[in-house]
Design an enzyme around this catalytic site. Sequence first.
Site, short mmCIF file in Angstrom:
data_model
loop_
_atom_site.label_atom_id
_atom_site.label_comp_id
_atom_site.label_asym_id
_atom_site.label_seq_id
_atom_site.Cartn_x
_atom_site.Cartn_y
_atom_site.Cartn_z
N ARG A 170 -3.92 11.90 -11.26
CA ARG A 170 -4.64 10.67 -10.90
C ARG A 170 -5.59 10.21 -12.01
NH1 ARG A 170 -1.33 11.32 -8.64
NH2 ARG A 170 -0.90 11.59 -6.45
N SER A 299 -5.71 7.17 -0.01
CA SER A 299 -6.55 8.37 -0.05
C SER A 299 -7.89 8.01 -0.67
CB SER A 299 -5.89 9.45 -0.90
OG SER A 299 -4.64 9.76 -0.35
N GLU A 402 -11.43 8.45 -5.07
CA GLU A 402 -10.30 7.97 -5.88
C GLU A 402 -10.45 6.49 -6.24
OE1 GLU A 402 -6.15 9.15 -4.79
OE2 GLU A 402 -5.80 6.99 -4.94
C1 LIG Z 1 -2.25 2.24 2.01
C2 LIG Z 1 -2.42 2.76 0.60
C3 LIG Z 1 -1.66 3.83 0.16
C4 LIG Z 1 -1.81 4.33 -1.15
N1 LIG Z 1 -1.05 5.38 -1.55
C5 LIG Z 1 -1.15 5.87 -2.82
C6 LIG Z 1 -0.34 6.95 -3.27
O1 LIG Z 1 0.49 7.47 -2.53
N2 LIG Z 1 -0.49 7.39 -4.53
C7 LIG Z 1 -1.40 6.82 -5.40
O2 LIG Z 1 -1.48 7.28 -6.55
N3 LIG Z 1 -2.17 5.77 -5.01
C8 LIG Z 1 -2.07 5.29 -3.75
N4 LIG Z 1 -2.87 4.25 -3.33
C9 LIG Z 1 -3.85 3.67 -4.26
C10 LIG Z 1 -3.36 2.39 -5.00
O3 LIG Z 1 -2.25 1.85 -4.37
C11 LIG Z 1 -3.03 2.66 -6.46
O4 LIG Z 1 -4.14 3.20 -7.13
C12 LIG Z 1 -2.59 1.40 -7.19
O5 LIG Z 1 -2.07 1.73 -8.46
C13 LIG Z 1 -3.70 0.37 -7.37
O6 LIG Z 1 -3.11 -0.80 -7.86
P1 LIG Z 1 -3.82 -2.20 -7.74
O7 LIG Z 1 -3.03 -3.17 -8.51
O8 LIG Z 1 -4.05 -2.53 -6.31
O9 LIG Z 1 -5.21 -1.88 -8.47
P2 LIG Z 1 -6.62 -2.55 -8.19
O10 LIG Z 1 -7.19 -1.96 -6.95
O11 LIG Z 1 -6.52 -4.01 -8.26
O12 LIG Z 1 -7.45 -2.00 -9.43
C14 LIG Z 1 -7.72 -0.62 -9.57
C15 LIG Z 1 -8.27 -0.37 -10.98
O13 LIG Z 1 -7.28 -0.69 -11.94
C16 LIG Z 1 -7.78 -1.68 -12.84
N5 LIG Z 1 -6.70 -2.57 -13.22
C17 LIG Z 1 -5.96 -3.38 -12.43
N6 LIG Z 1 -5.06 -4.05 -13.16
C18 LIG Z 1 -5.26 -3.67 -14.45
C19 LIG Z 1 -4.67 -4.02 -15.68
N7 LIG Z 1 -3.69 -4.92 -15.79
N8 LIG Z 1 -5.13 -3.42 -16.82
C20 LIG Z 1 -6.15 -2.51 -16.76
N9 LIG Z 1 -6.75 -2.16 -15.62
C21 LIG Z 1 -6.30 -2.72 -14.48
C22 LIG Z 1 -8.88 -2.38 -12.09
O14 LIG Z 1 -9.78 -3.02 -12.98
C23 LIG Z 1 -9.49 -1.22 -11.33
O15 LIG Z 1 -10.31 -0.47 -12.20
C24 LIG Z 1 -2.74 3.73 -2.04
C25 LIG Z 1 -3.50 2.63 -1.58
C26 LIG Z 1 -3.35 2.15 -0.28
C27 LIG Z 1 -4.15 0.96 0.17
#
Ligand SMILES: Cc1cc2nc3c(=O)[nH]c(=O)nc-3n(C[C@H](O)[C@H](O)[C@H](O)COP(=O)(O)OP(=O)(O)OC[C@H]3O[C@@H](n4cnc5c(N)ncnc54)[C@H](O)[C@@H]3O)c2cc1C
Length: 407
Positions: A170, A299, A402
């Site tokens: 992670r 998580s 996380e």
């Molecule tokens: C129901 C649910 C289940 C999940 N299950 C998992 C799982 O099984 N495994 C897991 O690893 N995660 C899981 N997650 C967490 C999440 O889905 C991941 O961390 C995902 O990669 C976040 O993506 P996002 O685009 O929504 O990021 P955001 O929430 O929009 O951003 C998160 C971070 O990434 C940065 N960011 C976003 N885009 C960019 C970019 N283009 N360049 C640089 N930085 C950027 C943001 O600035 C911020 O710091 C889960 C979340 C939910 C809600």
Amino acid sequence: MTRISPSFADITTMRVGGSIARFVEPRSRVGMIEAVEDADSAHLPLCVIGGGSNLLASDTPFEGVVVRDARRNIDVLDQAAPREGNDLTVHVNATAGTNWDDFVDFCVRMGLQGVEGLSGIPGTVGASVVQNIGAYGQEVGAEVEAVEVWDRLEKKTMTLPAADMGFGYRTSALKKSMYDAPGRPAESFFPTPRFVVLSVTFALKHSAGGRVDFAQLAGALGVDVGAQMETSVIRAAVLSVRARKGMLEDPGRYDTLWMKGTKQSVEAKADAEGSGDGDASTMVSDSSVPDYDRWSCGSFFINPVLSADQAAVLPQEAPRFAIAEAQGGSSVKTSAAWLIDHAGFHKGYPRERNAQAKATLSTKHTLALTNRGAATAADVIALADEVRVGVKRAFGIELVPEPVILH
Ligand SMILES: Cc1cc2nc3c(=O)[nH]c(=O)nc-3n(C[C@H](O)[C@H](O)[C@H](O)COP(=O)(O)OP(=O)(O)OC[C@H]3O[C@@H](n4cnc5c(N)ncnc54)[C@H](O)[C@@H]3O)c2cc1C
């Protein structure tokens, strides 16, 4: 219709967070770079957001710029190139704004193996490499060839090979650029890394079959760990296991003004339903009924990685998984969900003593903190603090959140 700016509650899966002073959605690569650079050169707070699924924003107004990449393109780079020998590698590039599960769906349909275990994880391709998403025995970092970024410090684009991405459990070099220590935000480059992801190139295998590498998934499929199955079957099983645990997004969010159009397969499914054509997808529920267990960041705490001494004082029955360190040696990962449950915070906590609680643990998964419909960020933070303090008191272990927490 006038679109001014959303609030963080409109564009995050936790559905909390205050107003945003300026919201920009660039539609080109140069537009993305300009939006980031304009904010940085004006010394404004910057948040590059993807699906908002790993972000807990504060209730107070954000007096800066939120940038969301509107590019959602997937290109198979080797399409026209002849395959060399027995090498089945296929390179696929996706822009940062591409919905992650749209990407997985595309790969499985194309007969490409490598990301099927990551089906149903919310968010975007850009953010997937920030925290090196993982589930059911796969991690995205293992499939990444290179990441194209904008370096906010040097003010130039770069292509980072996977070896320079510092992928770990992670984490990545990008995530590390945001923190001085685990959970402690750095002065510079928070809440968005120094390197803004523009696109990711993956090296996948041309194969319709994949390996089932996780006991829970093997159980759901009725096979042994290590069995070979069609990737489409693995994907369907992952989606159904995730649905049972409330670990899929609430599909209703894609009907809202600020999320509409950000996930292609939602529209595809609506079209398919219109034509009577069914499909396996992440949208496995009636979107008219909110499932509050899905209003979360997934998580909330990372599974703690412990030294041998710390692991030795854990109760005998606590889960322990040996993990190899990059610099040699090994440490032990335990389960944050187990610690939380055994510290007295059970599924649904604190609903058994306060039925009106606005933020609770998920009723399906101890590790997810959820918004029951009317929570504020302060409610979620208060619950997170209570759990963190309770686990520390019971086991002496400090849980690290996380999600990125914007105070
Ligand atoms: C129901 C649910 C289940 C999940 N299950 C998992 C799982 O099984 N495994 C897991 O690893 N995660 C899981 N997650 C967490 C999440 O889905 C991941 O961390 C995902 O990669 C976040 O993506 P996002 O685009 O929504 O990021 P955001 O929430 O929009 O951003 C998160 C971070 O990434 C940065 N960011 C976003 N885009 C960019 C970019 N283009 N360049 C640089 N930085 C950027 C943001 O600035 C911020 O710091 C889960 C979340 C939910 C809600």
